[in-house]
Design an enzyme around this catalytic site. Structure first.
Site, short mmCIF file in Angstrom:
data_model
loop_
_atom_site.label_atom_id
_atom_site.label_comp_id
_atom_site.label_asym_id
_atom_site.label_seq_id
_atom_site.Cartn_x
_atom_site.Cartn_y
_atom_site.Cartn_z
N SER A 237 0.48 -1.45 0.53
CA SER A 237 -0.30 -0.01 -0.13
C SER A 237 0.72 1.36 0.27
O SER A 237 2.50 1.19 0.25
CB SER A 237 -0.35 0.03 1.20
OG SER A 237 -1.52 1.29 1.64
N TYR B 208 -1.73 -0.25 10.75
CA TYR B 208 -2.02 -0.43 9.06
C TYR B 208 -0.71 -0.57 8.35
O TYR B 208 -0.41 -0.68 7.91
CB TYR B 208 -2.89 -0.14 8.40
CG TYR B 208 -3.29 -0.73 6.76
CD1 TYR B 208 -3.36 -2.36 6.83
CD2 TYR B 208 -3.01 0.51 5.82
CE1 TYR B 208 -3.78 -2.66 5.52
CE2 TYR B 208 -3.71 0.01 4.05
CZ TYR B 208 -3.99 -1.18 4.53
OH TYR B 208 -3.92 -1.18 3.15
#
Ligand SMILES: NC(=O)c1ccc[n+]([C@@H]2O[C@H](COP(=O)([O-])OP(=O)(O)OC[C@H]3O[C@@H](n4cnc5c(N)ncnc54)[C@H](OP(=O)(O)O)[C@@H]3O)[C@@H](O)[C@H]2O)c1
Length: 252
Positions: A140, A153
């Site tokens: 990501s 995350y």
């Protein structure tokens, strides 16, 4: 691009980027192994795949957070197809959390987003060495951009990027490539699953599009195209690389 007779495991193939990747690879005659927890959704994806070139994919219902399920993915793939050419570590999730929320969100994110790809890759690598195959990890833009309320995350995806580089170095001597695709905001169930609710999610996606220089967010199919390229022989000189696809979101 040619994936005929290539055996490809895709985790998180029930929806979103994983589903889009599976459907694209099916059009190139790949033999697919679809992994996720939601068997009903996997069956729906499998039926679309079978209609494409008549090749039946293998469905493995698995919770990647359970070690026994991770082992089952490899056992069933070998039982069914006898080899593995590509592993796409796509399954993952986000969580709204920070230091105020204690240690549990950290443990959850690290388990799903880095421990699972690490464990599965370690089990699959002997087969990739035999096939001179490759791995594509889905990371990501959050691996390099600190995002408020997404700390665990972000940390898990930063770890995944280093995993890509270390695994690429370790496996290169065997002719196995390892790369990463790092999407920016992309249309999928990812943001719904953060638990924001429909209105909040829509607002967030509009804001993200506005913040991106190209003024839009990516479609799952566009991310799938990049995954497919890295998984193909066209990328035979690429390993240890981290490819951002984010409509310019990370540009300073
Ligand atoms: N969408 C974005 O904006 C975006 C941006 C950057 C990076 N990413 C990354 O892209 C990847 C794919 O996400 P997506 O956007 O396609 O999200 P998604 O639509 O929410 O799909 C996530 C997939 O992961 C699977 N999964 C989640 N937990 C699992 C578990 N414990 N065991 C097995 N499968 C599990 C889900 O399947 P089941 O629920 O059926 O198990 C689903 O197929 C993720 O790694 C995510 O971090 C997404």
């Amino acid at each position: 691009m040619d994936f005929k007779d290539k055996v490809i495991i895709i985790t998180g193939a029930s929806v979103g980027i994983g589903e889009a990747t599976a459907l694209k690879l099916a059009a190139y005659s790949a033999k697919l192994v679809l992994v996720a927890r939601n068997e009903e959704k996997l069956k729906q994806v499998a039926s679309k795949i079978e209609k494409c070139k008549g090749i039946k994919p293998l469905i493995v219902k698995a919770d990647l957070e359970k070690d026994e399920d991770v082992k089952k993915i490899v056992e069933k793939t070998i039982e069914c197809f006898g080899k593995i050419d590509v592993l796409i570590n796509n399954a993952g999730a986000g969580m709204i959390a920070g230091l105020k929320d204690g240690i549990l969100p950290y443990e959850k994110m690290m388990r799903l987003n880095i421990r699972c790809p690490y464990f599965l890759t370690s089990l699959v690598s002997p087969y990739l060495i035999k096939s001179k195959g490759n791995v594509v990890n889905i990371s990501s833009v959050a691996s390099t951009k600190a995002v408020i309320n997404l700390m665990p995350y972000c940390i898990s995806k930063a770890a995944l990027d280093m995993f890509t580089k270390c695994a690429a170095k370790e496996l290169a001597m065997h002719g196995v490539r390892v790369n990463s695709v790092n999407p920016g905001p992309t249309v999928s169930e990812f943001h719904d699953r953060l638990g924001l609710g429909a209105k909040e999610t829509e607002k967030l996606m509009k804001e993200r599009a506005e913040e991106s220089p190209l003024k839009k967010i990516a479609k799952a199919e566009e991310v799938a195209d990049l995954i497919m390229y890295l998984a193909s022989d066209m990328a035979c000189s690429i390993t240890g690389s981290v490819y951002v696809i984010d409509n310019g979101f990370l540009l300073p």
